[in-house]
Write a protein that holds these residues in place. Structure first.
Motif, short mmCIF file in Angstrom:
data_model
loop_
_atom_site.label_atom_id
_atom_site.label_comp_id
_atom_site.label_asym_id
_atom_site.label_seq_id
_atom_site.Cartn_x
_atom_site.Cartn_y
_atom_site.Cartn_z
N THR A 87 0.83 -1.39 0.12
CA THR A 87 -0.14 -0.16 -0.18
C THR A 87 0.76 1.40 0.02
OG1 THR A 87 -1.71 -1.19 1.10
CG2 THR A 87 -1.75 1.36 1.14
N VAL A 88 1.91 1.12 0.77
CA VAL A 88 2.81 2.42 0.94
C VAL A 88 3.45 2.62 -0.41
CG1 VAL A 88 4.76 3.33 2.07
CG2 VAL A 88 3.03 2.23 3.51
N ALA A 89 3.96 1.55 -1.04
CA ALA A 89 4.80 1.55 -2.34
C ALA A 89 3.85 2.18 -3.28
CB ALA A 89 5.36 0.22 -2.73
N LEU A 90 2.79 2.05 -3.39
CA LEU A 90 1.78 2.18 -4.35
C LEU A 90 1.54 3.90 -4.19
CD1 LEU A 90 -0.22 1.22 -6.45
CD2 LEU A 90 -2.08 1.15 -4.61
N ALA A 91 1.91 4.62 -3.32
CA ALA A 91 1.80 5.92 -2.99
C ALA A 91 3.13 6.77 -3.59
CB ALA A 91 1.75 6.23 -1.60
N LEU A 92 4.29 6.06 -3.52
CA LEU A 92 5.44 6.69 -3.87
C LEU A 92 5.52 7.34 -5.23
CD1 LEU A 92 7.84 4.22 -2.16
CD2 LEU A 92 7.73 6.55 -1.41
N PRO A 93 5.08 6.65 -6.31
CA PRO A 93 5.11 7.69 -7.38
C PRO A 93 4.41 9.01 -7.62
CG PRO A 93 4.41 5.43 -7.88
CD PRO A 93 4.19 5.41 -6.55
N PHE A 94 3.71 9.15 -6.32
CA PHE A 94 2.87 10.42 -6.52
C PHE A 94 3.54 11.50 -5.59
CE2 PHE A 94 -0.24 6.94 -7.19
CZ PHE A 94 -0.66 7.32 -8.35
N VAL A 95 4.70 11.12 -5.05
CA VAL A 95 5.36 12.14 -4.11
C VAL A 95 5.88 13.31 -4.89
CG1 VAL A 95 7.69 12.50 -3.13
CG2 VAL A 95 6.09 10.38 -2.37
N THR A 96 5.58 14.56 -4.34
CA THR A 96 6.25 15.81 -4.98
C THR A 96 6.97 16.59 -4.03
OG1 THR A 96 3.96 16.79 -4.19
CG2 THR A 96 3.94 15.95 -6.51
N GLU A 97 7.05 16.26 -2.74
CA GLU A 97 7.98 17.07 -1.92
C GLU A 97 8.87 16.05 -1.09
OE1 GLU A 97 7.85 20.20 -1.45
OE2 GLU A 97 6.00 20.66 -2.67
N VAL A 98 9.98 16.53 -0.64
CA VAL A 98 10.97 15.51 0.07
C VAL A 98 10.36 15.10 1.35
CG1 VAL A 98 13.16 15.57 1.24
CG2 VAL A 98 12.74 16.67 -0.87
N TRP A 99 9.54 15.95 1.95
CA TRP A 99 8.82 15.43 3.23
C TRP A 99 8.27 14.31 3.31
CZ3 TRP A 99 3.84 15.25 4.37
CH2 TRP A 99 2.95 15.93 3.53
N GLN A 100 7.47 14.29 1.82
CA GLN A 100 6.49 13.13 1.77
C GLN A 100 7.32 11.59 1.50
OE1 GLN A 100 4.53 14.31 -1.81
NE2 GLN A 100 2.98 15.86 -0.57
N LEU A 107 6.56 4.61 7.17
CA LEU A 107 5.48 3.67 7.06
C LEU A 107 5.88 2.23 6.73
CD1 LEU A 107 2.68 5.93 6.31
CD2 LEU A 107 3.22 5.20 8.65
N LEU A 108 6.69 2.44 5.59
CA LEU A 108 7.19 1.26 4.91
C LEU A 108 7.94 0.32 5.72
CD1 LEU A 108 7.76 0.47 1.06
CD2 LEU A 108 9.48 -0.10 2.74
N VAL A 172 5.10 -2.95 -5.68
CA VAL A 172 4.02 -3.26 -5.27
C VAL A 172 3.33 -4.68 -5.66
CG1 VAL A 172 1.30 -2.80 -5.54
CG2 VAL A 172 3.24 -0.82 -5.41
N ILE A 173 3.96 -4.95 -6.91
CA ILE A 173 3.71 -6.46 -7.33
C ILE A 173 4.58 -7.49 -6.48
CG2 ILE A 173 4.03 -8.13 -9.39
CD1 ILE A 173 3.46 -5.49 -11.21
N GLY A 174 5.85 -6.98 -6.23
CA GLY A 174 6.76 -8.04 -5.36
C GLY A 174 6.13 -8.32 -4.06
N PHE A 175 5.59 -7.27 -3.31
CA PHE A 175 4.90 -7.46 -2.17
C PHE A 175 3.83 -8.34 -2.10
CE2 PHE A 175 7.16 -3.33 -0.56
CZ PHE A 175 8.45 -3.97 -0.15
N LEU A 176 3.06 -8.14 -3.07
CA LEU A 176 1.66 -8.80 -2.99
C LEU A 176 2.03 -10.46 -3.55
CD1 LEU A 176 -0.45 -6.37 -5.15
CD2 LEU A 176 -0.59 -6.91 -2.65
#
Length: 445
Positions: A87-100, A107-108, A172-176
């Motif tokens: 779930t966390v890895a799925l969010a990483l492509p949408f990061v736009t700021e370093v703090w994200q 979390l990961l 994401v695929i690897g973890f699933l």
């Protein structure tokens, strides 16, 4: 190493480890490129901070999570951790700021801090034969090398047709797939924990046993040496390749593949070596050579000079080989240092304490490299690695007495270790013999 894979349960768990690490390797490359996109020349500092946060999660949470998970089904813990990581890895492509990046990495890695110690402590219960377990340790090292060798190679191919953001999908695929394989495996029942143990006792038990064992104190010192040099590799390779050598994204994959290739070579060489040599006789020379090579590279790259690209790749390959030679035998040391019921706590302690070393070395690699230069950073890390070697020599001497008096004030009288030597733990001081195979046996009389 084929015999260990004939065990169907272990084969399923090993495959789960491989695919999860393959995805993690893609994420490592993508994360480095994402950091460079957001921070450019400060990418090393960003990665150093991200990896430091990873270590904070490992060191701070793994003992707590291990204490909680002690009374939970192994399978449920590992599957749940894989789903959180996906779930966390799925969010990483949408990061736009370093703090994200920092938030998602925490979390990961919190999920990984629950998965990895449980996974590692399960393998000795699946493979009870020592030779099979030694093969499994080398296979596990090879699985980690997938992250450093095959993943960068695959990433380099994928980057020719997609942007690096797409690499996170592979994670994401690897973890699933890992979660599915764990769900389909048949895990042995774990040794039943003592129901009378308090949460505080479960929380600290592994570290108390670990720090009371001389060979494990030596192991921790060698972990510092390995972490010091490999932190430089993981944090600053992207800066060396992209900024200093001026090469493209694919060259980063080649450099990390060289490191992984050396590590893989060591993993394949170690099972026959460990059948003839003590763990210490493999690990200590490797740590000394790793530290010396770090000083050599620091000298070659001092100021604005850089060694030729081929020399750089050769040094990275030797870094990987020596790093693997230090870490791969550690599972054998942990296995012979605890009863079955204490192994999960001891593996969790190794996970937390070894990553505490990275908690020190990642900031040095990233921030000192940014402020004072990469050569200065590597000199400092090499000095830290040398201190680790000297500490290991002190804590784990080559010519230790064969009859060793020791005590366990931290163990209760009804602990199996105490009962094994004293019937009902009437005395906390006893002696043991170290045999020619470096195993520990109690004296009787």
């Amino acid at each position: 190493m084929i015999r260990a894979l004939s065990n169907r349960t272990y084969a399923a768990l090993f495959t789960a480890q491989v695919v999860a690490l393959l995805g993690t390797g893609l994420m490592t490359i993508a994360l480095g490129l994402l950091a460079y996109e957001l921070a450019e020349d400060a990418a090393g500092a960003v990665l150093g901070t991200a990896f430091t946060i990873k270590m904070v999660a490992y060191v701070g949470l793994s003992p707590v999570l291990a204490a909680i998970a002690e009374r939970l089904p192994r399978k449920a813990v590992m599957i749940g951790a894989d789903l959180v990581r996906a779930t966390v890895a799925l969010a990483l492509p949408f990061v736009t700021e370093v703090w994200q990046i920092y938030t998602l990495i925490f979390l990961l890695q919190a999920a990984s801090a629950s998965f990895t110690p449980v996974f590692q402590a399960t393998i000795p219960d699946v493979l009870t034969d020592e030779d099979d377990y030694t093969q499994a340790l080398s296979l596990s090292r090879l699985a980690y090398d997938v992250e450093n060798l095959l993943s960068p190679t695959l990433a380099a191919l994928l980057l020719a047709v997609i942007s690096f953001h797409g690499l996170f999908v592979g994670t994401v695929i690897g973890f699933l797939i890992s979660a599915v394989l764990v769900a389909r495996s048949s895990l042995p029942d774990r040794a039943q924990p003592d129901e009378k143990r308090s949460f505080r006792d479960r929380l600290t038990r592994g570290s108390r046993i670990y720090l009371a064992t001389p060979r494990l104190r030596g192991l921790l010192s060698l972990n510092m040496t390995a972490a010091a040099i490999s932190a430089f590799v993981l944090v600053n390779t992207v800066v060396l390749v992209r900024a200093d050598y001026g090469l493209g994204e694919g060259a980063l994959g080649v450099a990390m593949a060289a490191f992984g290739g050396g590590s893989m070579l060591a993993a394949m060489m170690l099972p026959p070596l460990l059948s003839r040599m003590r763990e210490r006789d493999v690990m200590m020379p490797s740590a000394i050579a790793l530290t010396a090579l770090a000083f050599v590279f620091a000298a070659l790259s001092w100021g604005d000079s850089l060694p030729p690209w081929g020399v750089f790749l050769t040094i990275w390959a030797f870094f990987g080989l020596l790093y693997s030679a230090i870490l791969t035998p550690s599972g054998r040391l942990l296995r012979i240092s605890a009863h079955s019921e204490d192994r999960p706590a001891l593996f969790a302690a190794q996970f937390a304490l070894s990553h505490a070393c990275w908690l020190v070395t990642y900031p040095l690699a990233g921030w000192v490299g940014k402020i004072a230069g990469l050569s200065v950073s590597l000199l400092m890390l090499g000095g830290l690695g040398a201190l680790g070697v000297l500490s290991a020599i002190r804590f784990w001497p080559a010519n230790a007495e064969r009859i060793v008096q020791h005590s366990h004030p931290h163990l209760s009288p009804d602990h199996p270790h105490m009962k094994a030597h004293h019937g009902h733990g009437q005395s906390h001081a006893h002696a043991f013999v170290i045999d020619d195979e470096h195993r520990v046996w109690p004296t009787h009389g």
